[in-house]
Design a protein around this motif. Structure first.
Motif, PDB file in Angstrom:
ATOM      1  N   MET A 641       0.829  -1.206   0.000  1.00 45.99           N
ATOM      2  CA  MET A 641       0.000   0.000   0.000  1.00 45.99           C
ATOM      3  C   MET A 641       0.861   1.253   0.000  1.00 45.99           C
ATOM      4  O   MET A 641       0.567   2.235  -0.682  1.00 45.99           O
ATOM      5  CB  MET A 641      -0.918  -0.003   1.226  1.00 45.99           C
ATOM      6  CG  MET A 641      -1.904  -1.153   1.278  1.00 45.99           C
ATOM      7  SD  MET A 641      -3.042  -1.165  -0.112  1.00 45.99           S
ATOM      8  CE  MET A 641      -3.913   0.349   0.184  1.00 45.99           C
ATOM      9  N   ALA A 642       1.952   1.202   0.778  1.00 41.91           N
ATOM     10  CA  ALA A 642       2.795   2.390   0.893  1.00 41.91           C
ATOM     11  C   ALA A 642       3.613   2.642  -0.364  1.00 41.91           C
ATOM     12  O   ALA A 642       3.842   3.800  -0.743  1.00 41.91           O
ATOM     13  CB  ALA A 642       3.729   2.240   2.098  1.00 41.91           C
ATOM     14  N   LEU A 643       4.052   1.555  -1.025  1.00 43.16           N
ATOM     15  CA  LEU A 643       4.996   1.709  -2.121  1.00 43.16           C
ATOM     16  C   LEU A 643       4.374   1.602  -3.511  1.00 43.16           C
ATOM     17  O   LEU A 643       4.990   2.043  -4.489  1.00 43.16           O
ATOM     18  CB  LEU A 643       6.111   0.664  -1.987  1.00 43.16           C
ATOM     19  CG  LEU A 643       6.954   0.769  -0.719  1.00 43.16           C
ATOM     20  CD1 LEU A 643       7.953  -0.370  -0.663  1.00 43.16           C
ATOM     21  CD2 LEU A 643       7.676   2.109  -0.650  1.00 43.16           C
ATOM     22  N   MET A 711      17.242  12.939   3.398  1.00 40.34           N
ATOM     23  CA  MET A 711      16.041  12.532   2.673  1.00 40.34           C
ATOM     24  C   MET A 711      14.875  12.299   3.630  1.00 40.34           C
ATOM     25  O   MET A 711      13.735  12.693   3.352  1.00 40.34           O
ATOM     26  CB  MET A 711      16.319  11.263   1.873  1.00 40.34           C
ATOM     27  CG  MET A 711      15.124  10.759   1.069  1.00 40.34           C
ATOM     28  SD  MET A 711      14.567  11.937  -0.188  1.00 40.34           S
ATOM     29  CE  MET A 711      15.961  11.900  -1.314  1.00 40.34           C
ATOM     30  N   GLY A 712      15.159  11.692   4.772  1.00 44.04           N
ATOM     31  CA  GLY A 712      14.101  11.467   5.758  1.00 44.04           C
ATOM     32  C   GLY A 712      13.521  12.774   6.283  1.00 44.04           C
ATOM     33  O   GLY A 712      12.300  12.922   6.412  1.00 44.04           O
ATOM     34  N   CYS A 720       4.652  17.373   6.692  1.00 42.79           N
ATOM     35  CA  CYS A 720       4.146  18.381   7.637  1.00 42.79           C
ATOM     36  C   CYS A 720       3.491  19.559   6.906  1.00 42.79           C
ATOM     37  O   CYS A 720       2.504  20.132   7.395  1.00 42.79           O
ATOM     38  CB  CYS A 720       5.294  18.885   8.521  1.00 42.79           C
ATOM     39  SG  CYS A 720       5.874  17.652   9.719  1.00 42.79           S
ATOM     40  N   ILE A 721       4.033  19.918   5.749  1.00 41.00           N
ATOM     41  CA  ILE A 721       3.414  21.004   4.966  1.00 41.00           C
ATOM     42  C   ILE A 721       2.001  20.602   4.545  1.00 41.00           C
ATOM     43  O   ILE A 721       1.054  21.392   4.673  1.00 41.00           O
ATOM     44  CB  ILE A 721       4.291  21.323   3.739  1.00 41.00           C
ATOM     45  CG1 ILE A 721       5.614  21.953   4.181  1.00 41.00           C
ATOM     46  CG2 ILE A 721       3.543  22.246   2.781  1.00 41.00           C
ATOM     47  CD1 ILE A 721       6.591  22.172   3.049  1.00 41.00           C
ATOM     48  N   PHE A 722       1.859  19.381   4.046  1.00 38.18           N
ATOM     49  CA  PHE A 722       0.529  18.901   3.680  1.00 38.18           C
ATOM     50  C   PHE A 722      -0.374  18.850   4.901  1.00 38.18           C
ATOM     51  O   PHE A 722      -1.563  19.202   4.832  1.00 38.18           O
ATOM     52  CB  PHE A 722       0.644  17.513   3.043  1.00 38.18           C
ATOM     53  CG  PHE A 722       0.963  17.529   1.582  1.00 38.18           C
ATOM     54  CD1 PHE A 722      -0.041  17.452   0.633  1.00 38.18           C
ATOM     55  CD2 PHE A 722       2.278  17.636   1.141  1.00 38.18           C
ATOM     56  CE1 PHE A 722       0.248  17.469  -0.719  1.00 38.18           C
ATOM     57  CE2 PHE A 722       2.569  17.656  -0.202  1.00 38.18           C
ATOM     58  CZ  PHE A 722       1.565  17.584  -1.145  1.00 38.18           C
ATOM     59  N   ALA A 723       0.175  18.395   6.027  1.00 36.61           N
ATOM     60  CA  ALA A 723      -0.630  18.286   7.245  1.00 36.61           C
ATOM     61  C   ALA A 723      -1.106  19.655   7.713  1.00 36.61           C
ATOM     62  O   ALA A 723      -2.256  19.816   8.156  1.00 36.61           O
ATOM     63  CB  ALA A 723       0.180  17.597   8.336  1.00 36.61           C
ATOM     64  N   ILE A 733      -8.057  14.493  10.891  1.00 33.23           N
ATOM     65  CA  ILE A 733      -7.587  13.105  10.806  1.00 33.23           C
ATOM     66  C   ILE A 733      -6.601  12.907   9.655  1.00 33.23           C
ATOM     67  O   ILE A 733      -5.516  12.329   9.840  1.00 33.23           O
ATOM     68  CB  ILE A 733      -8.783  12.140  10.692  1.00 33.23           C
ATOM     69  CG1 ILE A 733      -9.614  12.185  11.980  1.00 33.23           C
ATOM     70  CG2 ILE A 733      -8.297  10.723  10.414  1.00 33.23           C
ATOM     71  CD1 ILE A 733     -10.826  11.285  11.957  1.00 33.23           C
ATOM     72  N   PRO A 734      -6.900  13.381   8.418  1.00 38.26           N
ATOM     73  CA  PRO A 734      -5.902  13.261   7.352  1.00 38.26           C
ATOM     74  C   PRO A 734      -4.587  13.962   7.691  1.00 38.26           C
ATOM     75  O   PRO A 734      -3.511  13.488   7.308  1.00 38.26           O
ATOM     76  CB  PRO A 734      -6.577  13.902   6.147  1.00 38.26           C
ATOM     77  CG  PRO A 734      -8.037  13.765   6.416  1.00 38.26           C
ATOM     78  CD  PRO A 734      -8.174  13.916   7.891  1.00 38.26           C
ATOM     79  N   ALA A 735      -4.671  15.083   8.408  1.00 38.02           N
ATOM     80  CA  ALA A 735      -3.445  15.796   8.792  1.00 38.02           C
ATOM     81  C   ALA A 735      -2.579  14.932   9.696  1.00 38.02           C
ATOM     82  O   ALA A 735      -1.353  14.849   9.524  1.00 38.02           O
ATOM     83  CB  ALA A 735      -3.800  17.111   9.477  1.00 38.02           C
ATOM     84  N   VAL A 736      -3.205  14.271  10.667  1.00 41.04           N
ATOM     85  CA  VAL A 736      -2.455  13.393  11.567  1.00 41.04           C
ATOM     86  C   VAL A 736      -1.849  12.222  10.802  1.00 41.04           C
ATOM     87  O   VAL A 736      -0.714  11.809  11.056  1.00 41.04           O
ATOM     88  CB  VAL A 736      -3.374  12.894  12.702  1.00 41.04           C
ATOM     89  CG1 VAL A 736      -2.660  11.857  13.559  1.00 41.04           C
ATOM     90  CG2 VAL A 736      -3.835  14.059  13.565  1.00 41.04           C
ATOM     91  N   VAL A 737      -2.605  11.687   9.843  1.00 34.79           N
ATOM     92  CA  VAL A 737      -2.102  10.572   9.042  1.00 34.79           C
ATOM     93  C   VAL A 737      -0.851  10.985   8.271  1.00 34.79           C
ATOM     94  O   VAL A 737       0.127  10.225   8.184  1.00 34.79           O
ATOM     95  CB  VAL A 737      -3.193  10.076   8.073  1.00 34.79           C
ATOM     96  CG1 VAL A 737      -2.615   9.087   7.069  1.00 34.79           C
ATOM     97  CG2 VAL A 737      -4.332   9.443   8.850  1.00 34.79           C
ATOM     98  N   PHE A 738      -0.842  12.205   7.709  1.00 36.09           N
ATOM     99  CA  PHE A 738       0.329  12.674   6.980  1.00 36.09           C
ATOM    100  C   PHE A 738       1.544  12.775   7.896  1.00 36.09           C
ATOM    101  O   PHE A 738       2.660  12.404   7.521  1.00 36.09           O
ATOM    102  CB  PHE A 738       0.036  14.039   6.343  1.00 36.09           C
ATOM    103  CG  PHE A 738      -0.406  13.953   4.910  1.00 36.09           C
ATOM    104  CD1 PHE A 738       0.519  13.862   3.887  1.00 36.09           C
ATOM    105  CD2 PHE A 738      -1.753  13.963   4.588  1.00 36.09           C
ATOM    106  CE1 PHE A 738       0.110  13.786   2.563  1.00 36.09           C
ATOM    107  CE2 PHE A 738      -2.176  13.876   3.274  1.00 36.09           C
ATOM    108  CZ  PHE A 738      -1.238  13.787   2.253  1.00 36.09           C
ATOM    109  N   VAL A 739       1.350  13.281   9.095  1.00 30.17           N
ATOM    110  CA  VAL A 739       2.465  13.411  10.044  1.00 30.17           C
ATOM    111  C   VAL A 739       3.007  12.036  10.424  1.00 30.17           C
ATOM    112  O   VAL A 739       4.230  11.816  10.460  1.00 30.17           O
ATOM    113  CB  VAL A 739       2.028  14.187  11.297  1.00 30.17           C
ATOM    114  CG1 VAL A 739       3.140  14.184  12.344  1.00 30.17           C
ATOM    115  CG2 VAL A 739       1.664  15.617  10.931  1.00 30.17           C
ATOM    116  N   ILE A 740       2.096  11.117  10.699  1.00 28.13           N
ATOM    117  CA  ILE A 740       2.534   9.754  11.064  1.00 28.13           C
ATOM    118  C   ILE A 740       3.301   9.114   9.916  1.00 28.13           C
ATOM    119  O   ILE A 740       4.348   8.478  10.118  1.00 28.13           O
ATOM    120  CB  ILE A 740       1.321   8.892  11.463  1.00 28.13           C
ATOM    121  CG1 ILE A 740       0.692   9.431  12.759  1.00 28.13           C
ATOM    122  CG2 ILE A 740       1.724   7.440  11.635  1.00 28.13           C
ATOM    123  CD1 ILE A 740      -0.584   8.715  13.161  1.00 28.13           C
ATOM    124  N   ALA A 741       2.798   9.294   8.679  1.00 29.70           N
ATOM    125  CA  ALA A 741       3.486   8.724   7.513  1.00 29.70           C
ATOM    126  C   ALA A 741       4.887   9.319   7.370  1.00 29.70           C
ATOM    127  O   ALA A 741       5.855   8.600   7.069  1.00 29.70           O
ATOM    128  CB  ALA A 741       2.671   8.976   6.254  1.00 29.70           C
TER     129      ALA A 741
END
Length: 933
Positions: A641-643, A711-712, A720-723, A733-741
């Motif tokens: 899913m991630a890749l 790179m990380g 974080c910009i997207f979040a 919720i999507p903002a938190v998901v972006f940060v976690i990712a």
């Protein structure tokens, strides 16, 4: 003929055709046995015998090499002699009882040997697939470790039944010529009825294990050739000298994966241990590979394969063995030694000018041991016609008789291959002048190999043995790689023995069924409770599905009603659906119901299956291997899913912004998708060579630590910009998901940099002092991509990303081109930046496509993992996913009941996603371009 009658006839013919098709489908599902007796036009009675394709039981007559011509000559001679053999041994009996044997002309008989043709699956015997499908060959190929399962499941017909007179009619000298004394315990044992019978006959000579070595590599590095006095110490010393990663040469050729213990067993026996033991008093088998001797063998094996050392350039390496088990590495002169079977009759696989042979090295107590094996043939128990069984037996009897060996030897000698024949046979059949050409000492080495040989595990459920013994071996390797094994030898042996003890207990439970009555009751009660909860959940979920897909209510005359089927309006449409529904019923729901029954049985392909209640589910709930496989499926799904889900979207957005050469970039990204899947697998397995010279390692090991860290941090900043933009618009919720990712990506890349920045055993103060200087350093130790549990699953996914990102990207790119430019212009007027356009223009417009693709990727991750992992690692290095575990359980170990229970459990675990998927699909609306709501 009147038109009305013509129409009626046509209709009757149509229905008859449908019934005929259904009858044909039902007939296709019925058991079909291979051999048969047919009549030729000239009146000859032809007995057709189908022979397994395994191990070349029937040679390819189109091949012109000397060995194939010798085997073909033996088969042709059997066909020529068969009428005489039949007349002498069976003719009178067949003619005297035509009611039993059929009213054929038994004075004019011929035999036809037919090679069985079917789909071949790597690691899975073709015979087993054929037995499961009810179309098994008449002559089966039997392995030592699977012989017990073949016997217990009733696949084999006993060869010494008095009423058949097969083995009892063989002369003692015939039997002695054919059967080595060490093989008798394997072929003569108790059957399902408790009677001790002979179930198979060896062919091709007994196989002994010897040490082969490449003379050119030994000469290049100035190492003395192995001798009969070699010990483990000599083997280790030579392996160290012969291993040179700069030239990609290794001391030993070994292998990993699910069956790695095959390579370890030779050391286990040489140390004085064993895999399984049999207690004649109790008639019980037990796994016994948890002894101190086993710990000593494992310690040596780990040092040979995993010991840490540093080369002259300061690079770190592990072990002195090539663990790929690729024979082409041996052929190319990249590996100096390997343990290998040597045939008792032919040495044709060995070129004495390049390859030398020596006995297996002695263990620490002076014991020499290696695996003893033999190819074996057996009669399928379900042969229906006695003539087919008799002819099949005569083929087995002839294949390795003295006359056949004399013919085989003559053809080999006349073809110039005499020096590759065991000198024993050259002397026996009168070729003393050729005997002198045979490599000196090889006959004696083979004799030593047979005398010191130990039969491959052949006890109860021994087909599990290699898999279950491999688990503690790979666990111990992981501990050694992590530096968790003690330096002190005795303490290290204690730790290794504890690992083996846990593995041995698991093996006794899985293979032998050693479970106490109290434990059994606990498991059954737990299974009952869980199944009740699952059934209730399933009913509630099914009710929800029906509710979501029920027709919408309409108002008729002020009364609210649901739309009906409207058969009067759509009758023909429903009628046209009948064939499709019947096919789904036959091939989907009938197996589903049958599987529901099998889950509560000790299911046997042949013979009577017994009911075991919820026992299969109880064992499943307490099976650590199963839950580990489920967890591996979750990990695999997450990586997929991630890749493979998000990157195509990102790549499509970037390509959409490319001002020039966009077609070129699309072609470049799409090209990997046109390569066959097998080619992709083989290509990437070459990339994953586990040394500094490997293609992928040579790239990764040149990347400094600062690149991974940078790179990380960059990807975390982007997340974080997207979040922040999502948070500002109320999408918490999507903002938190972006940060976690972003944090997950940062953590993953830091894991790659950590071995470069932090040295083992170093204090944190020293680490901080040296940290700035190490930021430009590169990794010193190569990745063991497919053998290290930390990287193996990722290595399985990466080729899928490489091959699949292009097609997904083009789909999203086409969808992006369909977004009206007015939307972007309106966003510009509102002051939206690039990130805002992606979040609030692109993603909302692509939402239906993303949802559908998400469902496809998720399903592909769970149901497509089996073939990918099977091809890359075979399930080794902790990569065995749930589907592959079920496949092995059913078709390798014949545990169809537990395998079916696992399949149902997997389905129950995925039911939540399935329901959510159905709800999403029920709400999706598709409109053509420009259609208004």
């Amino acid at each position: 003929m009147r038109p009305s009658n013509a129409g009626a006839s046509t209709r009757r013919t149509g229905w008859w055709g449908v019934l005929t098709l259904i009858a044909a489908l039902l007939a296709a599902t019925a058991p079909v046995h291979a051999g048969q007796v047919v009549m030729r036009d000239d009146g000859t009675t032809v007995i057709r015998v189908v022979v397994s394709p395994e191990m070349g039981l029937l040679p390819d007559p189109t091949r012109t090499d000397t060995f194939s011509r010798a085997e073909t000559a033996v088969v042709n001679e059997f066909v020529r002699r068969f009428p005489t053999i039949f007349a002498q041994r069976y003719g009178d009996e067949y003619k005297a009882d035509p009611d039993r044997y059929g009213r054929h002309d038994w004075d004019k008989v011929a035999v036809e040997l037919v090679p069985f043709s079917t789909i071949a699956v790597t690691g899975l015997e073709t015979d087993l697939l054929a037995i499961a499908g009810g179309v098994a060959p008449d002559v089966l190929y039997v392995q030592f470790r699977k012989s017990n399962n073949y016997i217990e499941n009733g696949f084999l017909h006993p060869l010494d039944k008095p009423e058949d007179g097969y083995l009892t009619t063989m002369l003692p000298e015939e039997v002695d010529f054919r059967v080595n004394p060490k093989i008798w315990p394997v072929i003569r044992r108790k059957g399902p009825d408790g009677e001790t019978r002979v179930w198979a006959m060896p062919f091709g000579g007994v196989l002994g294990t010897v040490l082969l070595y490449r003379k050119d590599l030994f000469d290049r590095y100035g190492v003395a050739y192995p001798t009969a006095d070699w010990t483990w110490t000599d083997l280790m010393a030579a392996s160290r000298k012969l291993t040179n990663p700069q030239d990609s040469t290794y001391g030993m050729l070994l292998g990993t994966g699910k069956y790695e213990s095959w390579f370890w067993n030779n050391y286990l026996w040489a140390a004085g241990g064993d895999v399984m033991s049999y207690d004649a008093a109790t008639d019980q088998w037990r796994c016994v590979f948890d002894s101190r001797e086993a710990a000593v063998a494992l310690d040596f094996y780990l040092r040979l394969t995993t010991e840490k050392w540093t080369d002259a350039q300061g690079r770190i390496h592990r072990g002195y063995a090539d663990l790929t088990n690729l024979t082409n590495n041996w052929d190319q002169g990249r590996v100096a030694m390997r343990m290998e079977y040597i045939d008792g009759k032919l040495f044709s696989t060995i070129n004495p000018d390049v390859t030398g042979m020596a006995p297996t090295p002695k263990g620490p107590t002076g014991i020499r041991a290696g695996e003893l094996n033999s190819r074996m043939m057996g009669l399928f128990s379900q042969i229906t016609h006695p003539a087919v069984r008799d002819a099949a037996w005569e083929f087995i009897r002839w294949h390795d008789c003295e006359d056949a060996e004399r013919l085989r030897t003559r053809v080999m000698v006349e073809g110039g291959m005499g020096r590759f024949i065991n000198p024993t046979y050259l002397k026996l059949f009168g070729y003393p002048e050729v005997e002198r050409l045979a490599p000196k000492g090889w006959s004696e080495i083979f004799r030593i190999a047979i005398e010191s040989g130990r039969p491959e595990p052949y006890g109860k459920n021994s087909n599990f043995a290699y898999q279950l013994v491999t688990i503690p071996i790979q666990e111990a390797r992981a501990q050694m790689l992590a530096g968790n094994l003690p330096e002190d030898e005795e303490a290290r042996l204690d730790a290794l023995q504890e690992i083996l003890r846990r593995g041995n207990a698991r093996a006794n439970e899985e293979m032998i069924g050693v479970i106490s009555p109290q434990e059994r009751r606990k498991r059954n009660w737990t299974a009952g409770v869980v199944l009740v909860a699952i059934v209730i959940t399933f009913i509630l979920v099914l009710r929800r599905v029906f509710r979501d897909f029920s027709p919408a209510k309409i108002s008729v005359g002020g009364v609210s009603r649901r739309k009906g089927l409207q058969l009067h309006a759509y009758g023909w449409a429903y009628l046209l659906l009948v064939p499709a529904l019947a096919t789904i019923l036959l091939w989907q729901y009938v197996p589903l119901v049958r599987g529901s029954i099998m889950a509560f049985q000790d299911y046997r392909i042949l013979g009577q299956s017994s009911w075991v209640g919820v026992q299969n589910f109880g064992d499943l709930l307490y099976d650590n291997l199963w839950w580990q496989a489920v967890w591996n499926s979750v990990r695999y799904s997450f990586l997929i899913m991630a890749l493979t889900f998000l990157p195509p979207i990102v790549l499509a957005i970037l390509l959409d912004e490319v001002p020039r050469a966009s077609v070129l970039f699309r072609v470049l990204y799409y090209l990997p998708a046109v390569i066959a899947g097998l080619v992709v697998t083989l290509l990437w397995k070459q990339f994953y060579e586990p040394n500094a010279m490997g293609v992928l390692n040579s790239v990764v090991m040149r990347i400094p630590a600062v690149a991974f860290v940078g790179m990380g941090l960059l990807l975390l900043l982007l997340a974080c910009i997207f979040a922040m933009r999502l948070w500002g618009h109320g999408s918490r919720i999507p903002a938190v998901v972006f940060v976690i990712a972003g944090l997950v990506v940062l953590f993953t890349l830091l894991q790659l940099a950590l071995p470069i920045l932090v040295r083992s055993g170093e204090g944190w103060i020293d680490t901080l002092v040296y940290l700035p200087g190490r930021m430009l350093a590169t990794r010193e130790e190569a990745f063991r991509w497919l053998t290290d549990p930390d990287t193996a699953l990722f290595a399985c996914v990466l080729p899928m990303v490489w091959a699949g990102i292009g097609p997904g990207c083009l789909i999203y790119l086409a969808a992006l081109r369909g977004i009206p430019p007015d939307y972007y212009e309106a966003a510009d007027i509102d002051g939206a930046n690039f990130v805002d356009k992606i979040l609030f223009v692109v993603f909302p417009m692509l939402k239906p496509l993303i949802l559908i693709n998400f469902i496809g990727v998720f399903n592909g991750a769970w149901f497509g993992a089996t073939s990918n992992v099977l091809a890359m690692t075979g399930g080794g290095a902790n990569t065995e996913v749930a589907g592959l575990h079920i496949f092995y359980k059913a078709f390798m170990f014949l545990k169809f009941g537990p395998a079916t229970a696992m399949a149902w459990m997997l389905a129950f675990m995925l039911i939540g996603f399935t329901v959510n998927q159905l709800r999403i699909l029920s709400r999706l609306e598709f409109r053509t371009t420009g259609e208004k709501k």
